[in-house]
Design a protein around this motif. Structure first.
Motif, PDB file in Angstrom:
ATOM      1  N   HIS A 110       0.823  -1.213   0.000  1.00 42.69           N
ATOM      2  CA  HIS A 110       0.000   0.000   0.000  1.00 42.69           C
ATOM      3  C   HIS A 110       0.861   1.269   0.000  1.00 42.69           C
ATOM      4  N   GLY A 111       1.932   1.248  -0.773  1.00 44.77           N
ATOM      5  CA  GLY A 111       2.771   2.430  -0.939  1.00 44.77           C
ATOM      6  C   GLY A 111       3.742   2.695   0.188  1.00 44.77           C
ATOM      7  N   SER A 112       3.873   1.783   1.136  1.00 47.05           N
ATOM      8  CA  SER A 112       4.783   2.003   2.255  1.00 47.05           C
ATOM      9  C   SER A 112       5.517   0.700   2.574  1.00 47.05           C
ATOM     10  N   TYR A 113       6.244   0.706   3.680  1.00 51.81           N
ATOM     11  CA  TYR A 113       7.005  -0.480   4.051  1.00 51.81           C
ATOM     12  C   TYR A 113       6.137  -1.414   4.881  1.00 51.81           C
ATOM     13  N   ALA A 114       6.572  -2.648   5.008  1.00 51.97           N
ATOM     14  CA  ALA A 114       5.772  -3.717   5.575  1.00 51.97           C
ATOM     15  C   ALA A 114       5.689  -3.676   7.105  1.00 51.97           C
ATOM     16  N   THR A 115       4.590  -4.144   7.614  1.00 54.47           N
ATOM     17  CA  THR A 115       4.326  -4.185   9.056  1.00 54.47           C
ATOM     18  C   THR A 115       5.406  -4.920   9.849  1.00 54.47           C
ATOM     19  N   PRO A 116       5.897  -6.076   9.408  1.00 53.10           N
ATOM     20  CA  PRO A 116       6.930  -6.746  10.219  1.00 53.10           C
ATOM     21  C   PRO A 116       8.166  -5.863  10.445  1.00 53.10           C
ATOM     22  N   LEU A 117       8.551  -5.085   9.436  1.00 53.93           N
ATOM     23  CA  LEU A 117       9.708  -4.204   9.607  1.00 53.93           C
ATOM     24  C   LEU A 117       9.369  -3.073  10.564  1.00 53.93           C
ATOM     25  N   LYS A 118       8.190  -2.488  10.429  1.00 55.35           N
ATOM     26  CA  LYS A 118       7.766  -1.428  11.349  1.00 55.35           C
ATOM     27  C   LYS A 118       7.771  -1.949  12.780  1.00 55.35           C
ATOM     28  N   ASN A 119       7.213  -3.142  12.970  1.00 56.71           N
ATOM     29  CA  ASN A 119       7.157  -3.733  14.302  1.00 56.71           C
ATOM     30  C   ASN A 119       8.564  -3.932  14.876  1.00 56.71           C
ATOM     31  N   ALA A 120       9.478  -4.464  14.066  1.00 57.58           N
ATOM     32  CA  ALA A 120      10.853  -4.681  14.527  1.00 57.58           C
ATOM     33  C   ALA A 120      11.529  -3.360  14.873  1.00 57.58           C
ATOM     34  N   LEU A 121      11.318  -2.335  14.053  1.00 49.89           N
ATOM     35  CA  LEU A 121      11.917  -1.029  14.330  1.00 49.89           C
ATOM     36  C   LEU A 121      11.351  -0.415  15.606  1.00 49.89           C
ATOM     37  N   ASP A 122      10.076  -0.684  15.886  1.00 47.57           N
ATOM     38  CA  ASP A 122       9.476  -0.150  17.111  1.00 47.57           C
ATOM     39  C   ASP A 122      10.126  -0.725  18.369  1.00 47.57           C
ATOM     40  N   TYR A 123      10.680  -1.913  18.284  1.00 47.39           N
ATOM     41  CA  TYR A 123      11.395  -2.487  19.431  1.00 47.39           C
ATOM     42  C   TYR A 123      12.762  -1.831  19.623  1.00 47.39           C
ATOM     43  N   CYS A 124      13.231  -1.102  18.633  1.00 51.97           N
ATOM     44  CA  CYS A 124      14.556  -0.469  18.687  1.00 51.97           C
ATOM     45  C   CYS A 124      14.427   1.023  18.952  1.00 51.97           C
ATOM     46  N   GLY A 125      15.563   1.659  19.166  1.00 45.62           N
ATOM     47  CA  GLY A 125      15.596   3.097  19.399  1.00 45.62           C
ATOM     48  C   GLY A 125      16.971   3.650  19.098  1.00 45.62           C
ATOM     49  N   PHE A 126      17.306   4.741  19.774  1.00 40.71           N
ATOM     50  CA  PHE A 126      18.591   5.384  19.549  1.00 40.71           C
ATOM     51  C   PHE A 126      19.759   4.444  19.856  1.00 40.71           C
ATOM     52  N   ASP A 127      19.647   3.626  20.895  1.00 39.61           N
ATOM     53  CA  ASP A 127      20.757   2.733  21.253  1.00 39.61           C
ATOM     54  C   ASP A 127      21.171   1.852  20.080  1.00 39.61           C
ATOM     55  N   GLU A 128      20.206   1.435  19.286  1.00 39.16           N
ATOM     56  CA  GLU A 128      20.494   0.539  18.176  1.00 39.16           C
ATOM     57  C   GLU A 128      20.834   1.272  16.876  1.00 39.16           C
ATOM     58  N   PHE A 129      20.299   2.476  16.687  1.00 36.04           N
ATOM     59  CA  PHE A 129      20.406   3.119  15.384  1.00 36.04           C
ATOM     60  C   PHE A 129      21.168   4.445  15.338  1.00 36.04           C
ATOM     61  N   GLU A 130      21.250   5.165  16.437  1.00 33.96           N
ATOM     62  CA  GLU A 130      21.848   6.495  16.395  1.00 33.96           C
ATOM     63  C   GLU A 130      23.282   6.452  15.862  1.00 33.96           C
ATOM     64  N   LYS A 131      23.559   7.305  14.909  1.00 36.18           N
ATOM     65  CA  LYS A 131      24.871   7.476  14.274  1.00 36.18           C
ATOM     66  C   LYS A 131      25.327   6.250  13.494  1.00 36.18           C
ATOM     67  N   LYS A 132      24.403   5.341  13.194  1.00 30.53           N
ATOM     68  CA  LYS A 132      24.724   4.177  12.373  1.00 30.53           C
ATOM     69  C   LYS A 132      24.467   4.511  10.907  1.00 30.53           C
ATOM     70  N   THR A 133      25.188   3.836  10.055  1.00 30.06           N
ATOM     71  CA  THR A 133      24.957   3.923   8.616  1.00 30.06           C
ATOM     72  C   THR A 133      23.852   2.944   8.260  1.00 30.06           C
ATOM     73  N   VAL A 134      22.863   3.423   7.509  1.00 27.61           N
ATOM     74  CA  VAL A 134      21.726   2.590   7.127  1.00 27.61           C
ATOM     75  C   VAL A 134      21.515   2.677   5.624  1.00 27.61           C
ATOM     76  N   GLY A 135      21.323   1.523   5.004  1.00 30.28           N
ATOM     77  CA  GLY A 135      20.996   1.450   3.584  1.00 30.28           C
ATOM     78  C   GLY A 135      19.574   0.943   3.414  1.00 30.28           C
ATOM     79  N   LEU A 136      18.902   1.435   2.386  1.00 25.56           N
ATOM     80  CA  LEU A 136      17.491   1.114   2.169  1.00 25.56           C
ATOM     81  C   LEU A 136      17.284   0.357   0.867  1.00 25.56           C
ATOM     82  N   LEU A 137      16.443  -0.675   0.946  1.00 26.21           N
ATOM     83  CA  LEU A 137      16.125  -1.499  -0.215  1.00 26.21           C
ATOM     84  C   LEU A 137      14.646  -1.846  -0.161  1.00 26.21           C
ATOM     85  N   CYS A 138      13.976  -1.737  -1.302  1.00 30.33           N
ATOM     86  CA  CYS A 138      12.584  -2.183  -1.345  1.00 30.33           C
ATOM     87  C   CYS A 138      12.299  -2.936  -2.625  1.00 30.33           C
ATOM     88  N   VAL A 139      11.288  -3.780  -2.538  1.00 31.29           N
ATOM     89  CA  VAL A 139      10.882  -4.642  -3.632  1.00 31.29           C
ATOM     90  C   VAL A 139       9.380  -4.457  -3.814  1.00 31.29           C
TER      91      VAL A 139
END
Length: 192
Positions: free
Chosen positions: A81-110
């Motif tokens: 529906h034009g956005s990213y999938a629920t399982p990824l959103k759910n997994a990201l909601d369990y994370c926060g700054f401790d896991e992601f702040e100042k990290k390099t992130v690459g994006l891929l979609c299919v």
């Protein structure tokens, strides 16, 4: 200097997931660039629907540890529906700054269709709110059912985009990120 560690999070639960196949190609390129790699396949993790009162439900703590140990993170998602999938959103909601702040992130979609870009825009916004440094290059695979033959991409330019994402996850793993973004300053829940 220690070896760069690249983790890919697969936001698809489908058994024959094109997202998983594409992330494996990106991780192979990261490995060829000298990194250790790991695929966090959300099909294999017990992450119940996120409840802020149950932040350690299921395997949430182990999942956060795996993400936090990464130098670079690749986020892969199918487009729903034009956005990213629920399982990824759910997994990201369990994370926060401790896991992601100042990290390099690459994006891929299919995508099954021809316009997968909005999902990448939405993920880019989420990453800004977590104060990541998002690789400017991103990989999108439209019409996924025609893009693969087995585990291989059929189009050379598409394969090059996916492999470039993996290489850049290594190349930019230790980049000095910008100061905190306005989005991250307005995201107080991410440091819980």
């Amino acid at each position: 200097m220690t070896e760069t560690h690249v983790v890919a999070i697969c936001g698809s639960l489908r058994e024959e997931s094109y997202t998983r196949r594409a992330l494996r190609i990106a991780l192979a390129a990261a490995g060829e660039a000298g990194a250790s790699t790991e695929l966090l396949d959300l099909r294999e993790w017990d992450l119940p629907v996120f409840d802020a009162d149950e932040k350690d439900a299921g395997e949430a703590e182990q999942f956060r540890q795996q993400v936090q140990a990464a130098d670079s993170i690749l986020l892969g998602t199918p487009v729903y529906h034009g956005s990213y999938a629920t399982p990824l959103k759910n997994a990201l909601d369990y994370c926060g700054f401790d896991e992601f702040e100042k990290k390099t992130v690459g994006l891929l979609c299919v995508a099954g269709g021809s316009f997968p870009i909005t999902a990448l825009d939405h993920l880019r916004s989420v990453c800004r709110s977590l104060d990541c440094w998002v690789i400017p290059h991103q990989a999108a695979i439209p019409r996924a059912s025609n893009a693969f033959r087995g585990d291989e991409l059929t189009d050379e330019s598409t394969e090059d985009r996916v492999r470039t994402l993996g290489r850049e996850a290594v190349e930019y793993a230790n980049i000095e990120p910008d100061p905190a973004s306005l989005e991250s300053c307005e995201n107080p829940g991410a440091d819980d």
